[in-house]
Design a protein around this motif. Structure first.
Motif, PDB file in Angstrom:
ATOM      1  N   ILE A  10     -10.208   6.771 -37.377  1.00 55.42           N
ATOM      2  CA  ILE A  10     -10.426   8.226 -37.647  1.00 55.42           C
ATOM      3  C   ILE A  10      -9.923   8.628 -39.004  1.00 55.42           C
ATOM      4  O   ILE A  10     -10.927   9.409 -39.547  1.00 55.42           O
ATOM      5  N   GLN A  11      -8.849   8.077 -39.485  1.00 56.06           N
ATOM      6  CA  GLN A  11      -8.392   8.338 -40.998  1.00 56.06           C
ATOM      7  C   GLN A  11      -9.735   7.761 -41.752  1.00 56.06           C
ATOM      8  O   GLN A  11      -9.845   8.494 -43.031  1.00 56.06           O
ATOM      9  N   ASP A  12     -10.162   6.664 -41.327  1.00 54.43           N
ATOM     10  CA  ASP A  12     -11.317   6.062 -42.393  1.00 54.43           C
ATOM     11  C   ASP A  12     -12.606   6.980 -42.235  1.00 54.43           C
ATOM     12  O   ASP A  12     -13.118   7.167 -43.394  1.00 54.43           O
ATOM     13  N   PHE A  13     -12.791   7.551 -41.170  1.00 51.25           N
ATOM     14  CA  PHE A  13     -13.922   8.494 -41.522  1.00 51.25           C
ATOM     15  C   PHE A  13     -13.356   9.969 -42.189  1.00 51.25           C
ATOM     16  O   PHE A  13     -14.540  10.645 -42.591  1.00 51.25           O
ATOM     17  N   VAL A  14     -12.249  10.415 -42.043  1.00 54.44           N
ATOM     18  CA  VAL A  14     -11.752  11.531 -42.711  1.00 54.44           C
ATOM     19  C   VAL A  14     -12.029  11.297 -44.146  1.00 54.44           C
ATOM     20  O   VAL A  14     -12.669  12.213 -44.869  1.00 54.44           O
ATOM     21  N   THR A  15     -11.576   9.892 -44.716  1.00 52.78           N
ATOM     22  CA  THR A  15     -11.561   9.557 -46.040  1.00 52.78           C
ATOM     23  C   THR A  15     -13.148   9.629 -46.406  1.00 52.78           C
ATOM     24  O   THR A  15     -13.606  10.109 -47.456  1.00 52.78           O
ATOM     25  N   GLN A  16     -14.023   9.392 -45.634  1.00 52.29           N
ATOM     26  CA  GLN A  16     -15.514   9.199 -45.804  1.00 52.29           C
ATOM     27  C   GLN A  16     -16.090  10.595 -45.594  1.00 52.29           C
ATOM     28  O   GLN A  16     -17.374  10.778 -46.253  1.00 52.29           O
ATOM     29  N   LYS A  17     -15.328  11.500 -45.204  1.00 55.30           N
ATOM     30  CA  LYS A  17     -15.836  12.975 -45.240  1.00 55.30           C
ATOM     31  C   LYS A  17     -17.019  12.943 -44.343  1.00 55.30           C
ATOM     32  O   LYS A  17     -18.206  13.721 -44.822  1.00 55.30           O
ATOM     33  N   VAL A  18     -17.067  12.680 -43.122  1.00 55.87           N
ATOM     34  CA  VAL A  18     -18.238  12.865 -42.345  1.00 55.87           C
ATOM     35  C   VAL A  18     -18.178  14.233 -41.777  1.00 55.87           C
ATOM     36  O   VAL A  18     -17.347  15.146 -42.197  1.00 55.87           O
ATOM     37  N   ASP A  19     -19.228  14.667 -41.265  1.00 59.35           N
ATOM     38  CA  ASP A  19     -19.516  15.967 -40.763  1.00 59.35           C
ATOM     39  C   ASP A  19     -18.866  16.337 -39.673  1.00 59.35           C
ATOM     40  O   ASP A  19     -18.846  17.947 -39.350  1.00 59.35           O
ATOM     41  N   GLY A  20     -18.541  15.630 -38.746  1.00 59.16           N
ATOM     42  CA  GLY A  20     -18.004  16.006 -37.456  1.00 59.16           C
ATOM     43  C   GLY A  20     -17.482  14.722 -36.682  1.00 59.16           C
ATOM     44  O   GLY A  20     -17.951  13.843 -36.786  1.00 59.16           O
ATOM     45  N   LEU A  21     -16.540  14.820 -35.831  1.00 57.98           N
ATOM     46  CA  LEU A  21     -15.806  13.896 -34.924  1.00 57.98           C
ATOM     47  C   LEU A  21     -16.061  14.347 -33.686  1.00 57.98           C
ATOM     48  O   LEU A  21     -15.396  15.527 -33.284  1.00 57.98           O
ATOM     49  N   ALA A  22     -16.189  13.346 -32.453  1.00 59.81           N
ATOM     50  CA  ALA A  22     -15.879  13.612 -31.111  1.00 59.81           C
ATOM     51  C   ALA A  22     -15.206  12.376 -30.593  1.00 59.81           C
ATOM     52  O   ALA A  22     -15.637  11.452 -30.803  1.00 59.81           O
ATOM     53  N   ILE A  23     -14.135  12.471 -30.167  1.00 59.26           N
ATOM     54  CA  ILE A  23     -12.924  11.685 -29.841  1.00 59.26           C
ATOM     55  C   ILE A  23     -12.448  11.589 -28.289  1.00 59.26           C
ATOM     56  O   ILE A  23     -12.320  12.668 -27.682  1.00 59.26           O
ATOM     57  N   SER A  24     -12.836  10.406 -27.797  1.00 61.51           N
ATOM     58  CA  SER A  24     -12.205  10.222 -26.392  1.00 61.51           C
ATOM     59  C   SER A  24     -10.678   9.919 -26.818  1.00 61.51           C
ATOM     60  O   SER A  24     -10.337   8.672 -27.366  1.00 61.51           O
ATOM     61  N   VAL A  25      -9.815  10.765 -26.463  1.00 62.93           N
ATOM     62  CA  VAL A  25      -8.491  10.726 -26.815  1.00 62.93           C
ATOM     63  C   VAL A  25      -7.615   9.447 -25.948  1.00 62.93           C
ATOM     64  O   VAL A  25      -7.380   9.666 -24.814  1.00 62.93           O
ATOM     65  N   ALA A  26      -7.278   8.511 -26.796  1.00 61.07           N
ATOM     66  CA  ALA A  26      -6.607   7.247 -26.221  1.00 61.07           C
ATOM     67  C   ALA A  26      -4.941   7.661 -25.722  1.00 61.07           C
ATOM     68  O   ALA A  26      -4.438   7.246 -24.699  1.00 61.07           O
ATOM     69  N   ASP A  27      -4.437   8.235 -26.797  1.00 60.72           N
ATOM     70  CA  ASP A  27      -3.235   8.821 -26.729  1.00 60.72           C
ATOM     71  C   ASP A  27      -2.874  10.032 -27.267  1.00 60.72           C
ATOM     72  O   ASP A  27      -3.285  10.320 -28.584  1.00 60.72           O
ATOM     73  N   VAL A  28      -2.436  10.978 -26.597  1.00 59.45           N
ATOM     74  CA  VAL A  28      -2.458  12.474 -26.854  1.00 59.45           C
ATOM     75  C   VAL A  28      -1.693  12.646 -28.154  1.00 59.45           C
ATOM     76  O   VAL A  28      -1.771  13.345 -29.180  1.00 59.45           O
ATOM     77  N   ALA A  29      -0.179  12.177 -28.502  1.00 64.82           N
ATOM     78  CA  ALA A  29       0.462  12.336 -29.228  1.00 64.82           C
ATOM     79  C   ALA A  29      -0.089  11.775 -30.741  1.00 64.82           C
ATOM     80  O   ALA A  29      -0.209  12.252 -31.650  1.00 64.82           O
ATOM     81  N   ALA A  30      -0.789  10.620 -30.745  1.00 65.07           N
ATOM     82  CA  ALA A  30      -1.379   9.860 -31.844  1.00 65.07           C
ATOM     83  C   ALA A  30      -2.503  10.711 -32.147  1.00 65.07           C
ATOM     84  O   ALA A  30      -2.673  10.887 -33.523  1.00 65.07           O
ATOM     85  N   MET A  31      -3.193  11.075 -31.587  1.00 62.85           N
ATOM     86  CA  MET A  31      -4.528  11.763 -31.732  1.00 62.85           C
ATOM     87  C   MET A  31      -4.225  13.496 -32.135  1.00 62.85           C
ATOM     88  O   MET A  31      -5.175  13.828 -32.788  1.00 62.85           O
ATOM     89  N   THR A  32      -3.226  13.723 -31.702  1.00 67.34           N
ATOM     90  CA  THR A  32      -2.948  15.044 -32.202  1.00 67.34           C
ATOM     91  C   THR A  32      -2.885  15.179 -33.533  1.00 67.34           C
ATOM     92  O   THR A  32      -3.236  16.155 -34.231  1.00 67.34           O
ATOM     93  N   LYS A  33      -1.883  14.194 -34.291  1.00 70.72           N
ATOM     94  CA  LYS A  33      -1.741  14.122 -35.499  1.00 70.72           C
ATOM     95  C   LYS A  33      -3.048  13.829 -36.386  1.00 70.72           C
ATOM     96  O   LYS A  33      -3.490  14.470 -37.483  1.00 70.72           O
ATOM     97  N   SER A  34      -3.960  12.765 -35.706  1.00 71.97           N
ATOM     98  CA  SER A  34      -5.390  12.439 -36.515  1.00 71.97           C
ATOM     99  C   SER A  34      -6.131  13.720 -36.403  1.00 71.97           C
ATOM    100  O   SER A  34      -6.989  13.888 -37.255  1.00 71.97           O
TER     101      SER A  34
END
Length: 310
Positions: free
Chosen positions: A73-97
């Protein structure tokens, strides 16, 4: 590193558009080796093609690894994609992402597994508490006499799976069913491990009357699941041992048809992928979207499995 490389190869093969897309939307599964997410990918690709101005990118960890999911996800943020749809594997980690993506101006929604306390804009998927209730109610309907039961879960940090566990327990509360110690087990979305855990539970508790996998993982290793069920076929056929399993992929429907399970309760991942594209596009257009979109459930037994296989 090898797993990230494999994931990159997979996404490169599936995300090359034949047009100049206006938007690049990414769907990030918990694990790319989980066939459940293949259907979300297919729904995403189909809807993107229909809309014509979207590139659907599908990429996640090869296996269930929350840290790897966060890095992707961080890599895609760096690439400046236009939107993300995430199936959250771990709530704590993904909340930060999700917070990092939002801070970078990238809209984020979740699908299949939610992080409701995060800055995600919407969730698309199953009502997981109702999913667990449906699994438990189906077991109770088939076996009102009760007995000892166990559950198999995936990752311990996934909120959607915790909600399913709670639903099963709520459905069976006050009945003659008793959950054994050590339930649920956690297979981390590993099909072979899920089958092994079922075998171990049956060995440890010979009078175990039911197992309820709250995801389809053991059936995603169809030969292993078939071998387990075959060893217990006499008890399954006589009604002494019951298997009520989550999800309704084709391989699962075939196992049910052939008598290796008693019932399935399924989700609609293809629809999740479709609606994820619709929702992200609406957000980019400045439209208001529903915060929660439930995609429904399907109950399958021997009575309607043939219809489901058509």
């Amino acid at each position: 590193m090898r797993k990230l490389l494999l994931a990159g190869i997979a996404v490169a093969m599936m995300a090359t558009p034949a047009f100049a897309a206006n938007y690049r939307f990414v769907i990030v599964p918990k694990a790319m080796n989980n066939p459940f997410f293949d259907f979300a990918r297919d729904g995403c690709l189909k809807r993107a093609k229909e809309l014509g101005n979207i590139e659907c990118i599908y990429k996640g960890p090869v296996e269930h690894e929350p840290a790897t999911q966060a890095q992707i996800i961080q890599d895609f943020v760096t690439q400046k994609v236009d939107g993300l749809a995430i199936s959250v594997a771990d709530v704590a980690a993904m909340t930060k992402s999700i917070e990092a993506a939002t801070a970078a101006g990238i809209p984020v929604i979740t699908f299949d597994a939610d992080a409701p306390g995060s800055k995600r804009i919407a969730y698309i998927g199953t009502n997981n508490k109702e999913f667990g209730l449906a699994l438990g109610k189906q077991l109770l309907k088939m076996r009102p006499d009760g007995g000892k039961y166990a559950m198999v879960s995936g990752g311990p940090g996934a909120k959607n799976l915790a909600e399913r566990v709670d639903g099963v327990r709520e459905a069976l509360k006050g009945s003659k069913w008793t959950e054994v110690a050590g339930s649920p087990t956690f297979c981390n979305d590993d099909p072979a491990l899920a089958v092994q855990q079922m075998t171990d539970m049956r060995t440890a508790t010979p009078d175990l009357a039911a197992i309820v996998p709250i995801g389809g993982w053991p059936m995603f290793a169809p030969e292993g699941f078939k071998a387990f069920a075959s060893r217990n076929k006499k008890d399954i056929d006589s009604g002494k041992f019951t298997l009520v399993v989550a999800d309704t992929l084709k391989m699962q429907l075939e196992l049910l048809r052939d008598g290796y399970a008693n019932a399935l309760v399924g989700q609609r991942p293809f629809e999740m992928g479709e609606k994820a594209m619709d929702t992200l596009l609406a957000i980019k257009k400045g439209e208001k979207v529903p915060e929660i979109v439930y995609t429904g459930l399907d109950l399958v037994t021997k009575d309607n499995v043939a219809q489901m296989l058509k």
